[in-house]
Every structure is written in structure tokens, then in C-alpha cells.
Design an enzyme around this catalytic site. Sequence first.
Site, PDB file in Angstrom:
ATOM      1  N   GLU A  44       0.832  -1.207   0.000  1.00  0.00           N
ATOM      2  CA  GLU A  44       0.000   0.000   0.000  1.00  0.00           C
ATOM      3  C   GLU A  44       0.868   1.260   0.000  1.00  0.00           C
ATOM      4  OE1 GLU A  44      -3.743   1.534   2.802  1.00  0.00           O
ATOM      5  OE2 GLU A  44      -2.348   0.026   3.541  1.00  0.00           O
ATOM      6  N   LYS A 113      -9.220   2.984  -2.294  1.00  0.00           N
ATOM      7  CA  LYS A 113      -9.522   2.212  -1.085  1.00  0.00           C
ATOM      8  C   LYS A 113     -10.928   2.555  -0.596  1.00  0.00           C
ATOM      9  CE  LYS A 113      -7.260   0.882   3.288  1.00  0.00           C
ATOM     10  NZ  LYS A 113      -6.067   1.106   4.129  1.00  0.00           N
ATOM     11  N   CYS A 174      -5.461  -3.526   2.328  1.00  0.00           N
ATOM     12  CA  CYS A 174      -5.189  -3.612   3.764  1.00  0.00           C
ATOM     13  C   CYS A 174      -6.440  -3.836   4.611  1.00  0.00           C
ATOM     14  CB  CYS A 174      -4.438  -2.345   4.219  1.00  0.00           C
ATOM     15  SG  CYS A 174      -3.604  -2.562   5.813  1.00  0.00           S
ATOM     16  N   SER A 356      22.608  -0.428  32.945  1.00  0.00           N
ATOM     17  CA  SER A 356      22.582  -0.461  34.409  1.00  0.00           C
ATOM     18  C   SER A 356      22.832  -1.838  34.985  1.00  0.00           C
ATOM     19  CB  SER A 356      21.218   0.044  34.905  1.00  0.00           C
ATOM     20  OG  SER A 356      20.208  -0.909  34.589  1.00  0.00           O
TER      21      SER A 356
END
Length: 735
Positions: A44, A113, A174, A356
Amino acid sequence: MRLLNVATCNLNQWAMDFDTNLRNIKESIFRAKEAGAAIRMGPELEITGYGCEDHFLEQDTVMHSWECLKDILSGDWTEDILCSIGMPIIHESVRYNCQVFCLNRRIVMIRPKMCLANDGNYREFRWFSAWTFKDKLIDFQLPIDIAEAISQNSVPFGYGYIQLLDASVAAETCEELFTADAPRIALALNGVEVFMNASGSHHQLRKLNLRLDAIKNATRFCGGVYMYSNHQGCDGGRLYYDGCSCIAVNGDVVAQGSQFSLKDVEVLTAQVDLDAVSSYRGSISSLREQASHKEKVPSVKAPYKLCQSFKLGMFPTSPVEVMYHCPEEEIAFGPSCWLWDYVRRSGASGFLLPLSGGADSSSVAAIIGCMCQLVIKDIENGDEQVKADALRIGQYKNGEFPTDSKEFARRIFYTVYMGTENSSEDTRSRAKKLAEEIGSWHLDVPIDSVVSALLSLFQTLTGKRPRYKVDGGSNAENLGLQNIQARVRMVLAFMLASLMPWVHNKSGFYLVLGSSNVDEGLRGYLTKYDCSSADINPIGSVSKQDLRSFLRWAAIHLKYPSLAEVEAAPPTAELEPIRSNYNQLDEVDMGMTYEELSIYGRLRKIFRCGPVSMFQNLCHKWCGRLAPSEVADKVKHFFKYYSINRHKMTVLTPSYHAESYSPEDNRFDLRQFLYNSRWPYQFRKIDELVQEMDGDYKAGNLPELLRQEDSDIVSGQGSGMGVVAAGSGNPNAGR
């Protein structure tokens, strides 16, 4: 047999980098043609990149997309191959997210779309409009320079399909894969055989199965060939698009691409039998009946043949077993690939991490180590692009190139342990061991003198010197002393990231890595502008529970055995003095466990619970283990500190998105940052409910099912809360 060779791809595009994107598109078309494919599809919005956001509102973005398409059509790229190209298009002043179908230097059809993604990380309605006309194809006038270049003035635009001489092809885009009334249903009933889904789908832990199940089911119920193409990589934001392009036929996956990869272009092909689609559909009585009186979908006729007839040695591609990564692998590979894209595209020369010796920063260090291993593996496999990037970032000279992950890490990765009088020898030792295993350039920097200088300045200004709580100080003094240490570390980290390359005669700068997890962000258990305030954070959306599992996995599979020691140690910030009768622990400081935090986070975000509904939910889940009044105290405690600290989300380091309950407020979790932290109305309602329920609880008037001990529910293993812990409450989270 009507045999059709089809190709789909993963592309690592970069938002607004038209040169890179166009180069990748051309490379994918070249590979598809080389493999004999008659159809090629890409992801897309592949010309622009998916993550352009408000750049989509700029006229330049659309204009440059047409220019790139003109470049493709002017060459022989589309000769004898039907190509789907994703780009934004303006029609009558309205912007649409489109697939453009090209064949033999002409545009056959443009498909806008129809169902836009507009939740979670997606904001497509901000830039595009959905095409809502299902009964017609309109005549779209091409821009003048395009029309002149390809000798074509107009093209069909809208919802429909392409009817070729020997096949019928249509698009989904999509989100349309996940909608209840998906376009493919009407298309399949109209005889469409090949569906092409161009997608921009991001990675999230444990969600690939939802996407692949949707793809398989898309053809299991209606038959057909389903081609799915996706972006892969970091295209400029917090998301990692996780590829996994695939091809499915009649419910079976016959080709699957990688989910995590450093490649810029990956093309996969399959030989599919369209007669097998017709046979499959003909065997389903209900489908035949529905197709016999279907509504007509508009079509575009294209007088071309794409299929080949049966020949000896040609046969359809067989189904493959779908490959899923475990969550620990997803944490290792997803952020690693995202970080590689980030460092190679940002112009940085490497990374610097305040290490750390705790679980979070050690996880980040292990992810960088994994990235270095992936780089070396791809170089060994002959990936010239990865090699070129590695040579540039590592600043190799005289024909040298990286052959060992530890040597490469030493060139691009600094770790620094910034200890104080409150730090233990255990964390210092663990940090050093891990740095040696990974190969980073490690520094041990005592910062007591800097902290002392700031306190002396404060004493000069005010005449007072703060004390820790264990030494008789107030809460304000105790918090202030912790914050000084944390913020000094941020300043030193950025100083070292800027100057250490200069010290070692290297050019450029290093990106500072943050290491706060999603649960700490949700609770606000971090100092604003401390060493979590970095350039980027690969674990900012990963839960503490998942990180601990990842550490156990990485100790074995990444061959960093010291991570087992890190995982076994209790989480501590080491910002207060260690005494014989006192040792600072994260979960004690927070007033809740990390397991509980994970549950609160999922209920708050995925199941959309406010304080009252969270209380009711947890009363049910924890009944038999905690009284309603105890549940109420826990819920109130969480919401108090969540709301007090929500302002920290506004400056949270940009983080890799991995978890469905991320509190990141830039785009995923949009809520205010100024709250009434007393929640007077909501907490009063909880108190009223507690009064109603406490009588029954004390009298033992509970169903037998709720009497069971369910301490496992806190870790998300119980039959009820397991759903919450799995994060499956959002059906669209797998897009």
C-alpha cells in the site's frame, strides 16, 4: 489447466524518499519478471511510503507520485506483466489511497480504497476519503504530462475488477481484508479469481496469526487466489512493518515471505491453477446458489492473456507450512531490524546505551547484539546493500569489512555504566559481563562527584542539604535526590554520544537508546528527563513479563549467558542507599507488581475500562483471592498514579510499537495529560459498590466457581484473565 505465475513482495520503503522507493519498486518488478510472473503487486502507498502522515496533504506528494509512475510507465517495466502500484491520487479535489493497475505501458484501472483504517496507530481519514460508490466505474482524466507520455487520456476509476481474456483480477487494500462486508465477497460471486491486497501492516507481538488466518479464510470460504503484499522495516516512525507477504489458494498458503529481514526487496512467487479455483467453488452448493443471483460488479475488459496452458514440468506450487515466530523471537528480531533501519537512515555512526545491569537496559543491549548478528549473517549470505551500510556505519577502510558480530559491535555500540554510591557491585559486574559478551565498547563512569557538585550548589543557594528517607529525610527530599542521579545520567549519556566518536577519531554521532518498558510508562515509574529520555527506545512498548521471557531465551539462543543472571535478579532502580534493613525494589516502590500492571494496562486500553468497570472486572477475576475492598484499593492506587504521571507520556522517548496496551500518546493512546487524580466521581461509585458487595463476600455467599484460588490469574494464566493477558480483545490489532 490455466496456470498463472504470480509475484508479491516485501518492500522496505522510506516515507517521502521517492528515489529509494522507486528503486525498490523497479527492483521488485525486475525480479518478478525474471521469475516468469505475469502479475506483480506491491504494498500500500509504496511510491510515497505508508508513514507520510500530514505530507499526504501536500500537493507535492501527489505530484511526485505521478512523476514516479510516469518513470515506470515510460520504461519497459510493465511489458507483459500486470503491476499493481500503490500511491495517493486526487480526484475532484478529494484524496484517495489507490492501487494503480498497469500493463504494457498503460494504466488499465485505478482502484481507490473503500474501507479506511482509523483506529490504533492508523489515521487514514485524516488524509484520505473512502470510495463509497459500489455501482459504477467513472472515467478519470489523467494528468496532462502522464497522458502525453503514455498516449492515454483517461482510465476507469472506482470499485470493480479487471476481466482479462483468461483470468479475472481485483483488488483489496489492507483494512478491507478485516471488514465484515469485505469487497472480495461480491467479487468472488462475480467470478473474480485473483485478489490482490496491498497492505501497510505493522508488527505487534503475537498478532501475525490473526492476519494469516484472515488471509487463509478469505479464500477458504469463497475460493480464489489471494496475493498479499506488505511493507517491511521502519519507514520513518515508531512502527515496524513486518512483511510476511504471502500467496494463498483455496484456504492454503503456498508462499510466505519473511516477517523480519534486513533486505530492502524480497519477492516471492507461486504458480497457481485458476481451474482449481473454479473446481473448488463449484463443489460448494451454497456458493453456487448465491453466485447465480449475485449483484453485478462493474468490470474493465483487458484484451490480454496472462495464463499458460499445461506443459510437462509445469505444476502448481504446493502448500507450505506457515511459519510463526515465538514472542521472544519477535522481541529479538523486530526491534533489531527497526534499529538497523533507523541507524542507517539517520546518518548516525552507532548507538550509546546507559547499561545499568538491570533487565530493561540489558534487554536493549541484547537486541543491539542480535542486530549485529543479523548484519553479519546477511553479509555472509551476500547481501550487498547490508554490507555497504555496515561499511559506512562502521567506518571500515582499506577493503576491510565486518566478519564478526563482536568486532562490529565494538565499532558501533557504546555501553556505559553510570554508578553512584547507591549502586551495587552485582549490577556493575553484570553490565560488564554482558558488554564483553556482546562486544560493545564499555565504560564504567562514577557520577558521585557530579551529583555532589549539584547538591553543594543547592546547599549554597538554600542553606539546606537534602537527605534520603532511610536517613531521616522527607519524601520530597528522597525523590529529589533520586531524580538528580537519574537526570545527570541523561546529560552524561548525550555528552558521551556526541563526543566519544571524536575521542576515537570517528565521524558522526551516536544515537542514545532508552530502556523503559511499557509497564513503567503506564504507571509513570520513571523520572521525566532521566536516561529513559533518549533518541529512541526499542522496548518502550514491551511488557516486563515479556522482557524477562526474552532474557531467558536470549541467554541461550543469542549466546549471552549473563542474561540469565540479569533475569533472576529482583528489579531495582538503585537510586536510594542500600542498608542492612532496606533495599529499594521496583514493585515495592510502585505499590503493585509488574504482573498486575500488565493486567491493568490491558483492561484500560484493550478492553476500554474506566475505574468502575475495571473494579467490576477484577472483582470477578480475583474473587476468592481478594475482598472487594482490596480490589478497590488496588484499582484506585493504579488510577491515581497513572493520572499523576500521564504528563510524562508527552515527552516519552519515541518507542518501537509492540504491545496493544501501549500508553504512548503521540498517536496510539490519545488521552489528556492533566487529570483530577482523585477521580472523585468514579472512586465514589467504586466505594458504593464495595459496600454492596462486602456483605456477601464476608458471609461467603459466592458461587462455587468463584471460590477457587486463582493466583495464576494475576500472571494472565487463568481461564478468564488469560484472554486479557493475551491481548486478544482488539480484533483489528493484527493489521
